[in-house]
Motif scaffolding. Structure first.
Motif, PDB file in Angstrom:
ATOM      1  N   SER A  38     -12.595  64.748 -12.327  1.00  0.00           N
ATOM      2  CA  SER A  38     -12.695  64.992 -10.890  1.00  0.00           C
ATOM      3  C   SER A  38     -12.461  63.711 -10.092  1.00  0.00           C
ATOM      4  CB  SER A  38     -14.077  65.577 -10.566  1.00  0.00           C
ATOM      5  OG  SER A  38     -14.165  65.874  -9.203  1.00  0.00           O
ATOM      6  N   VAL A  39     -13.040  62.607 -10.552  1.00  0.00           N
ATOM      7  CA  VAL A  39     -12.811  61.316  -9.894  1.00  0.00           C
ATOM      8  C   VAL A  39     -11.323  60.967  -9.980  1.00  0.00           C
ATOM      9  CG1 VAL A  39     -13.270  58.827 -10.019  1.00  0.00           C
ATOM     10  CG2 VAL A  39     -15.157  60.459 -10.243  1.00  0.00           C
ATOM     11  N   PHE A  40     -10.723  61.174 -11.132  1.00  0.00           N
ATOM     12  CA  PHE A  40      -9.298  60.904 -11.334  1.00  0.00           C
ATOM     13  C   PHE A  40      -8.454  61.681 -10.322  1.00  0.00           C
ATOM     14  CE2 PHE A  40      -5.419  62.630 -13.380  1.00  0.00           C
ATOM     15  CZ  PHE A  40      -4.660  61.468 -13.411  1.00  0.00           C
ATOM     16  N   ARG A  41      -8.737  62.976 -10.161  1.00  0.00           N
ATOM     17  CA  ARG A  41      -7.947  63.828  -9.263  1.00  0.00           C
ATOM     18  C   ARG A  41      -8.183  63.512  -7.790  1.00  0.00           C
ATOM     19  NH1 ARG A  41     -10.083  68.531  -9.954  1.00  0.00           N
ATOM     20  NH2 ARG A  41     -10.962  68.442 -12.017  1.00  0.00           N
ATOM     21  N   LYS A  42      -9.447  63.251  -7.416  1.00  0.00           N
ATOM     22  CA  LYS A  42      -9.770  63.095  -5.992  1.00  0.00           C
ATOM     23  C   LYS A  42      -9.653  61.672  -5.471  1.00  0.00           C
ATOM     24  CE  LYS A  42     -12.647  67.164  -5.877  1.00  0.00           C
ATOM     25  NZ  LYS A  42     -13.969  67.733  -5.760  1.00  0.00           N
ATOM     26  N   VAL A  43      -9.921  60.680  -6.324  1.00  0.00           N
ATOM     27  CA  VAL A  43      -9.930  59.292  -5.864  1.00  0.00           C
ATOM     28  C   VAL A  43      -8.614  58.594  -6.183  1.00  0.00           C
ATOM     29  CG1 VAL A  43     -11.123  57.074  -6.062  1.00  0.00           C
ATOM     30  CG2 VAL A  43     -12.433  59.192  -6.072  1.00  0.00           C
ATOM     31  N   GLY A  44      -8.003  58.970  -7.282  1.00  0.00           N
ATOM     32  CA  GLY A  44      -6.723  58.380  -7.616  1.00  0.00           C
ATOM     33  C   GLY A  44      -6.808  57.202  -8.571  1.00  0.00           C
ATOM     34  N   LEU A  45      -7.972  56.942  -9.131  1.00  0.00           N
ATOM     35  CA  LEU A  45      -8.083  55.912 -10.160  1.00  0.00           C
ATOM     36  C   LEU A  45      -7.435  56.451 -11.435  1.00  0.00           C
ATOM     37  CD1 LEU A  45     -11.820  54.849  -9.711  1.00  0.00           C
ATOM     38  CD2 LEU A  45      -9.808  53.621  -8.899  1.00  0.00           C
ATOM     39  N   SER A  46      -7.142  55.549 -12.372  1.00  0.00           N
ATOM     40  CA  SER A  46      -6.608  56.004 -13.655  1.00  0.00           C
ATOM     41  C   SER A  46      -7.710  56.775 -14.392  1.00  0.00           C
ATOM     42  CB  SER A  46      -6.151  54.817 -14.499  1.00  0.00           C
ATOM     43  OG  SER A  46      -7.270  54.089 -14.972  1.00  0.00           O
ATOM     44  N   ARG A  47      -7.334  57.517 -15.422  1.00  0.00           N
ATOM     45  CA  ARG A  47      -8.339  58.269 -16.193  1.00  0.00           C
ATOM     46  C   ARG A  47      -9.357  57.317 -16.821  1.00  0.00           C
ATOM     47  NH1 ARG A  47      -4.418  62.441 -16.686  1.00  0.00           N
ATOM     48  NH2 ARG A  47      -5.450  64.451 -16.388  1.00  0.00           N
ATOM     49  N   THR A  48      -8.882  56.179 -17.328  1.00  0.00           N
ATOM     50  CA  THR A  48      -9.775  55.204 -17.951  1.00  0.00           C
ATOM     51  C   THR A  48     -10.742  54.622 -16.924  1.00  0.00           C
ATOM     52  OG1 THR A  48      -8.052  54.631 -19.534  1.00  0.00           O
ATOM     53  CG2 THR A  48      -9.861  53.079 -19.308  1.00  0.00           C
ATOM     54  N   GLU A  49     -10.219  54.234 -15.766  1.00  0.00           N
ATOM     55  CA  GLU A  49     -11.068  53.671 -14.703  1.00  0.00           C
ATOM     56  C   GLU A  49     -12.068  54.715 -14.208  1.00  0.00           C
ATOM     57  OE1 GLU A  49      -8.140  50.436 -12.539  1.00  0.00           O
ATOM     58  OE2 GLU A  49      -7.906  52.565 -12.072  1.00  0.00           O
ATOM     59  N   SER A  50     -11.641  55.958 -14.102  1.00  0.00           N
ATOM     60  CA  SER A  50     -12.532  57.034 -13.657  1.00  0.00           C
ATOM     61  C   SER A  50     -13.678  57.227 -14.638  1.00  0.00           C
ATOM     62  CB  SER A  50     -11.749  58.340 -13.505  1.00  0.00           C
ATOM     63  OG  SER A  50     -10.756  58.206 -12.524  1.00  0.00           O
ATOM     64  N   ALA A  51     -13.356  57.227 -15.940  1.00  0.00           N
ATOM     65  CA  ALA A  51     -14.394  57.381 -16.964  1.00  0.00           C
ATOM     66  C   ALA A  51     -15.359  56.202 -16.927  1.00  0.00           C
ATOM     67  CB  ALA A  51     -13.752  57.502 -18.348  1.00  0.00           C
ATOM     68  N   GLU A  52     -14.831  54.988 -16.750  1.00  0.00           N
ATOM     69  CA  GLU A  52     -15.687  53.798 -16.665  1.00  0.00           C
ATOM     70  C   GLU A  52     -16.589  53.852 -15.437  1.00  0.00           C
ATOM     71  OE1 GLU A  52     -12.979  50.499 -16.788  1.00  0.00           O
ATOM     72  OE2 GLU A  52     -12.612  50.728 -18.951  1.00  0.00           O
ATOM     73  N   LEU A  53     -16.053  54.320 -14.313  1.00  0.00           N
ATOM     74  CA  LEU A  53     -16.844  54.436 -13.088  1.00  0.00           C
ATOM     75  C   LEU A  53     -17.997  55.418 -13.274  1.00  0.00           C
ATOM     76  CD1 LEU A  53     -17.298  53.789 -10.090  1.00  0.00           C
ATOM     77  CD2 LEU A  53     -15.708  55.651  -9.559  1.00  0.00           C
ATOM     78  N   VAL A  54     -17.711  56.573 -13.861  1.00  0.00           N
ATOM     79  CA  VAL A  54     -18.759  57.572 -14.112  1.00  0.00           C
ATOM     80  C   VAL A  54     -19.822  56.986 -15.035  1.00  0.00           C
ATOM     81  CG1 VAL A  54     -19.237  59.797 -15.207  1.00  0.00           C
ATOM     82  CG2 VAL A  54     -17.311  59.578 -13.638  1.00  0.00           C
ATOM     83  N   GLU A  55     -19.406  56.320 -16.105  1.00  0.00           N
ATOM     84  CA  GLU A  55     -20.361  55.696 -17.045  1.00  0.00           C
ATOM     85  C   GLU A  55     -21.217  54.646 -16.343  1.00  0.00           C
ATOM     86  OE1 GLU A  55     -21.371  56.263 -20.202  1.00  0.00           O
ATOM     87  OE2 GLU A  55     -20.132  58.049 -19.990  1.00  0.00           O
ATOM     88  N   THR A  56     -20.605  53.828 -15.503  1.00  0.00           N
ATOM     89  CA  THR A  56     -21.333  52.783 -14.782  1.00  0.00           C
ATOM     90  C   THR A  56     -22.387  53.391 -13.866  1.00  0.00           C
ATOM     91  OG1 THR A  56     -19.410  51.336 -14.858  1.00  0.00           O
ATOM     92  CG2 THR A  56     -21.089  50.827 -13.210  1.00  0.00           C
ATOM     93  N   ILE A  57     -22.030  54.432 -13.161  1.00  0.00           N
ATOM     94  CA  ILE A  57     -22.978  55.082 -12.248  1.00  0.00           C
ATOM     95  C   ILE A  57     -24.140  55.692 -13.030  1.00  0.00           C
ATOM     96  CG2 ILE A  57     -23.270  57.035 -10.657  1.00  0.00           C
ATOM     97  CD1 ILE A  57     -20.364  56.406  -9.704  1.00  0.00           C
ATOM     98  N   ILE A  58     -23.836  56.411 -14.109  1.00  0.00           N
ATOM     99  CA  ILE A  58     -24.891  57.024 -14.916  1.00  0.00           C
ATOM    100  C   ILE A  58     -25.788  55.960 -15.528  1.00  0.00           C
ATOM    101  CG2 ILE A  58     -25.345  58.375 -17.011  1.00  0.00           C
ATOM    102  CD1 ILE A  58     -22.879  60.078 -16.243  1.00  0.00           C
ATOM    103  N   ASP A  59     -25.191  54.871 -16.028  1.00  0.00           N
ATOM    104  CA  ASP A  59     -25.988  53.772 -16.601  1.00  0.00           C
ATOM    105  C   ASP A  59     -26.916  53.160 -15.555  1.00  0.00           C
ATOM    106  OD1 ASP A  59     -24.928  54.053 -19.119  1.00  0.00           O
ATOM    107  OD2 ASP A  59     -23.475  52.409 -18.901  1.00  0.00           O
ATOM    108  N   GLU A  60     -26.415  52.955 -14.353  1.00  0.00           N
ATOM    109  CA  GLU A  60     -27.234  52.353 -13.299  1.00  0.00           C
ATOM    110  C   GLU A  60     -28.403  53.270 -12.919  1.00  0.00           C
ATOM    111  OE1 GLU A  60     -28.883  49.664 -11.019  1.00  0.00           O
ATOM    112  OE2 GLU A  60     -27.175  49.285 -12.330  1.00  0.00           O
TER     113      GLU A  60
END
Length: 112
Positions: A14-36
């Motif tokens: 969803s982040v990939f489709r709506k924000v336009g980050l790469s799939r890898t960056e989107s997955a890292e962003l989701v992981e970072t948010i959940i970790d925080e």
């Protein structure tokens, strides 16, 4: 009321489709948010996601419980638990979706 389970991969997509980050960056962003969020909860902080929910750790005292099968009283040790409290905005969205679904079911014409 069985529905689809939303996974980390779904969130990243969803982040990939709506924000336009790469799939890898989107997955890292989701992981970072959940970790925080997890780290803040472990530290005992209250996590409030506006218009969504509040997560908080509560301490529960020792108490006496009852085994439902045998009726035997057993002590329940003190522990810390995480609570989730939905925001009023989320509650209203859920109620609105529920009412819309009920209305659609009432107006649906049964097959002959």
């Amino acid at each position: 009321m069985a529905g689809k389970t939303v996974t980390r991969a779904d969130l990243a997509e969803s982040v990939f489709r709506k924000v336009g980050l790469s799939r890898t960056e989107s997955a890292e962003l989701v992981e970072t948010i959940i970790d925080e969020i997890c780290n803040a909860i472990v530290r005992g902080e209250i996590v409030k996601l506006s218009s969504f929910a509040t997560f908080q750790v509560r301490s529960k005292n020792e108490r006496i419980g009852r085994n439902p099968k045998t009726g035997e009283e057993v002590p329940i040790s003190p522990r810390r638990v995480m609570t989730f409290k939905a925001s009023n905005v989320l509650k209203q969205r859920i109620l609105r979706a529920h009412n819309t679904r009920k209305l659609k079911q009432k107006t649906a014409v049964p097959a002959a």
